[in-house]
Scaffold this motif. Structure first.
Motif, PDB file in Angstrom:
ATOM      1  N   CYS A 180      30.046   9.610  53.255  1.00 55.25           N
ATOM      2  CA  CYS A 180      30.218  11.064  53.302  1.00 55.25           C
ATOM      3  C   CYS A 180      29.423  11.812  52.246  1.00 55.25           C
ATOM      4  O   CYS A 180      28.923  12.908  52.507  1.00 55.25           O
ATOM      5  CB  CYS A 180      31.705  11.407  53.219  1.00 55.25           C
ATOM      6  SG  CYS A 180      32.563  11.004  54.749  1.00 55.25           S
TER       7      CYS A 180
ATOM      8  N   CYS B  21      32.658   8.559  49.392  1.00 54.39           N
ATOM      9  CA  CYS B  21      33.613   9.579  49.863  1.00 54.39           C
ATOM     10  C   CYS B  21      33.406  10.863  49.071  1.00 54.39           C
ATOM     11  O   CYS B  21      33.085  10.834  47.895  1.00 54.39           O
ATOM     12  CB  CYS B  21      35.025   9.051  49.642  1.00 54.39           C
ATOM     13  SG  CYS B  21      36.331  10.273  49.872  1.00 54.39           S
ATOM     14  N   LEU B  22      33.618  11.999  49.742  1.00 57.23           N
ATOM     15  CA  LEU B  22      33.367  13.291  49.088  1.00 57.23           C
ATOM     16  C   LEU B  22      34.616  14.171  49.080  1.00 57.23           C
ATOM     17  O   LEU B  22      34.564  15.337  48.714  1.00 57.23           O
ATOM     18  CB  LEU B  22      32.238  13.996  49.865  1.00 57.23           C
ATOM     19  CG  LEU B  22      31.577  15.247  49.295  1.00 57.23           C
ATOM     20  CD1 LEU B  22      30.898  14.951  47.966  1.00 57.23           C
ATOM     21  CD2 LEU B  22      30.561  15.816  50.285  1.00 57.23           C
TER      22      LEU B  22
ATOM     23  N   ARG C 136      31.495  14.651  58.615  1.00 58.31           N
ATOM     24  CA  ARG C 136      31.722  13.807  59.794  1.00 58.31           C
ATOM     25  C   ARG C 136      31.367  14.498  61.107  1.00 58.31           C
ATOM     26  O   ARG C 136      31.538  13.916  62.185  1.00 58.31           O
ATOM     27  CB  ARG C 136      33.191  13.368  59.840  1.00 58.31           C
ATOM     28  CG  ARG C 136      33.580  12.430  58.715  1.00 58.31           C
ATOM     29  CD  ARG C 136      33.194  11.014  59.064  1.00 58.31           C
ATOM     30  NE  ARG C 136      33.305  10.124  57.926  1.00 58.31           N
ATOM     31  CZ  ARG C 136      33.105   8.807  58.012  1.00 58.31           C
ATOM     32  NH1 ARG C 136      32.802   8.235  59.148  1.00 58.31           N
ATOM     33  NH2 ARG C 136      33.172   8.069  56.940  1.00 58.31           N
TER      34      ARG C 136
ATOM     35  N   CYS D  81      38.669   6.940  52.946  1.00 58.80           N
ATOM     36  CA  CYS D  81      39.748   6.720  53.909  1.00 58.80           C
ATOM     37  C   CYS D  81      39.481   5.503  54.802  1.00 58.80           C
ATOM     38  O   CYS D  81      38.452   4.842  54.698  1.00 58.80           O
ATOM     39  CB  CYS D  81      39.892   7.960  54.779  1.00 58.80           C
ATOM     40  SG  CYS D  81      38.398   8.317  55.724  1.00 58.80           S
TER      41      CYS D  81
HETATM   42 FE1  F3S Z   1      37.059   9.790  54.557  1.00 60.13          FE
HETATM   43 FE2  F3S Z   1      36.298  10.661  52.209  1.00 60.13          FE
HETATM   44 FE3  F3S Z   1      34.703  10.914  54.239  1.00 60.13          FE
HETATM   45  S1  F3S Z   1      38.307  10.794  53.021  1.00 60.13           S
HETATM   46  S2  F3S Z   1      35.997  11.059  56.016  1.00 60.13           S
HETATM   47  S3  F3S Z   1      35.424   9.002  53.344  1.00 60.13           S
HETATM   48  S4  F3S Z   1      35.019  12.406  52.662  1.00 60.13           S
END
Ligand code: F3S
Ligand code: SAH
Ligand code: SF4
Length: 452
Positions: free
Chosen positions: A93, A59-60, A182, A23
């Motif tokens: 993440c 990202c997770l 987060r 994101c």
């Molecule tokens: Fe964003 Fe993916 Fe982390 S949507 S907050 S990068 S798990």
């Protein structure tokens, strides 16, 4: 989503490459890492074959994001063999999850540095330490603690900027991994936010996007409570800022006060990204979303009443555990009733460690896919219809890009976040122009610049 930060190249300097998944929060984290690296004398390159440092910012949120990272990491092995001095770091993440760290330690031993979302400010220290050890550096913090202010950022664009207003999430929607990656919700002080935006305005940035997992609950963790609506009113007064956006808004915390702030503040763009996820009250309850379908529709109604031409976009999950055909019909019903300008649609993805992952009634893949198709078939004509209202209208567009295939075609966004294509030269990138819309496509608009 995959992104490389662009910049110039220089033969004698050390080069870095950052690849980002996920994101805007992650994109902005990458901009901060880029800022720190540039202060260390590194320059950016997108050319992975000729770089000295690669960071994968991961990202997770869904399984496919995770698989892509493993696939890409595998490809780095040969590169590292041919170029042993290359530093490979993995962050973001995915690194907050112990199981993932264990996989990296066992299967991707060529990784040099592994760190998480809460300690990216230590990047310069990691690089310095790496130069003194041959071991993999692993440093991941379980939670955020104090907010680190004053980090530099090398922003991708010179005219629009992301600004964090808060970090973390306390909502624990039952499908979502983000609260685990987060940490707990914490807000930045309004003074720090305003100071950062004043500086950006002086540097010529025209559009500011305020970032938070749930901006509507901004300020709750501050000693001197400030609401998000009050923050918007403060930012609206800053000289030089033309547009203010924000994301994401959780419907349960959307106040009347916020609707009035959007209505009253000239700089605040008429666009709400308001994820509803599912239409069935039964599913919403198990998702732990804390609003009903009726409440969501009521909020949308209020927004449309108070903010003329507001555009509303959303996120929708298809195939949450136990979702029946009747439940899914409720999702389609919300889509039809709201008439979204656009939507991000996701197949439910099991995330180990979240409550929904352990639910027994998982929806089979073929049913999920069939529903997903029906959802797209419902969304498409509605988006086209929403776009039709723009034909022959004149809209303000911030020019962002030149087309990949054609140097004479520019693209930019309206205040309502519609993507518009039109003829023009690339020296106009970063300018606000008036565009008359000639044609509405399903997801985009086409027009021509007018001098008014
Ligand atoms: Fe964003 Fe993916 Fe982390 S949507 S907050 S990068 S798990
Ligand atoms: N904080 C934001 C969203 C962050 S994640 C909010 O609450 O709106 C972005 C989107 O990913 C979510 O809105 C949701 O639609 C989707 N998502 C999150 N977890 C998911 C999962 N396990 N499977 C499928 N989609 C998911
Ligand atoms: Fe995830 Fe829900 Fe938090 Fe958004 S509000 S980040 S969907 S837990």
């Amino acid at each position: 989503m995959q992104n490389n930060i662009n910049n110039t190249q220089d033969k004698n300097q050390k080069k870095y490459t950052i690849v980002t998944w996920g994101c805007q929060m992650n994109e902005h984290d990458s901009e901060k890492m880029a800022g720190m690296l540039e202060e260390m004398g590194y320059v950016n390159t997108d050319d992975i074959q000729h770089t000295d440092l690669i960071i994968y910012n991961t990202c997770l949120v869904r399984e496919n994001a995770e698989l892509k990272v493993y696939g890409n990491l595998g490809e780095l092995k040969a590169l590292k063999r041919d170029k042993p001095d290359l530093i490979i770091a993995v962050s973001g993440c995915m690194m907050q999850k112990k199981e993932v760290r264990d996989v990296i330690k066992q299967k991707y031993r060529f990784v040099d540095i592994l760190f998480g979302t809460h300690n990216l400010h230590k990047l310069p220290e990691f690089i310095a330490n790496h130069n003194q050890t041959s071991k993999m550096i692993v440093d991941v913090w379980e939670d955020g603690g104090e907010i680190v202010e004053g980090l530099p950022a090398h922003r991708k664009h010179g005219f629009k900027a992301f600004v964090n207003i808060m970090y973390g999430c306390n909502n624990f929607c039952s499908y979502c991994i983000v609260p685990y990656t987060r940490g707990r919700e914490r807000s930045r002080n309004p003074e720090d936010i305003v100071k950062e935006i004043e500086k950006l305005a002086k540097e010529g940035y025209k559009e500011i996007t305020l970032l938070g997992q749930n901006v509507n609950s901004y300020g709750k963790t501050l000693e001197n409570k400030v609401t998000f609506a009050e923050l918007l009113r403060m930012i609206d007064k800053i000289e030089g800022v033309e547009r203010v956006r924000f994301m994401t808004s959780h419907p349960k915390d959307l106040s009347e006060e916020l609707i009035y702030a959007m209505r009253d503040c000239d700089t605040v763009c008429e666009h709400f990204h308001l994820p509803f996820q599912a239409g069935s009250n039964r599913v919403l309850k198990i998702m732990n979303r804390k609003y009903t379908k009726e409440k969501y529709l009521e909020i949308v109604g209020r927004l449309k009443e108070e903010v003329p031409n507001v555009s509303i976009t959303t996120d929708i999950i298809v195939g949450f555990p136990g979702e029946t055909d009747e439940d899914f019909e409720e999702t389609l019903d919300v889509v039809r009733k709201v008439g979204f300008d656009s939507a991000f649609t996701f197949l439910y993805s099991i995330r180990e460690g979240t409550p929904a992952a352990d639910m027994e009634n998982q929806v089979p893949d073929d049913i999920k896919r069939e529903r997903f198709q029906r959802l797209l078939d419902t969304l498409r004509p509605l988006s086209h219809e929403a776009n039709q209202h723009y034909v022959n209208e004149v809209v303000e567009v911030l020019i962002e890009n030149v087309s990949k295939n054609n140097d004479d075609v520019l693209s930019g966004r309206t205040r309502t976040n519609k993507l518009v294509h039109f003829a023009g030269t690339k020296d106009l990138i970063g300018q606000l122009v008036n565009v008359k819309i000639d044609e509405a496509k399903t997801w985009t608009l086409e027009g021509h610049i007018i001098n008014e």
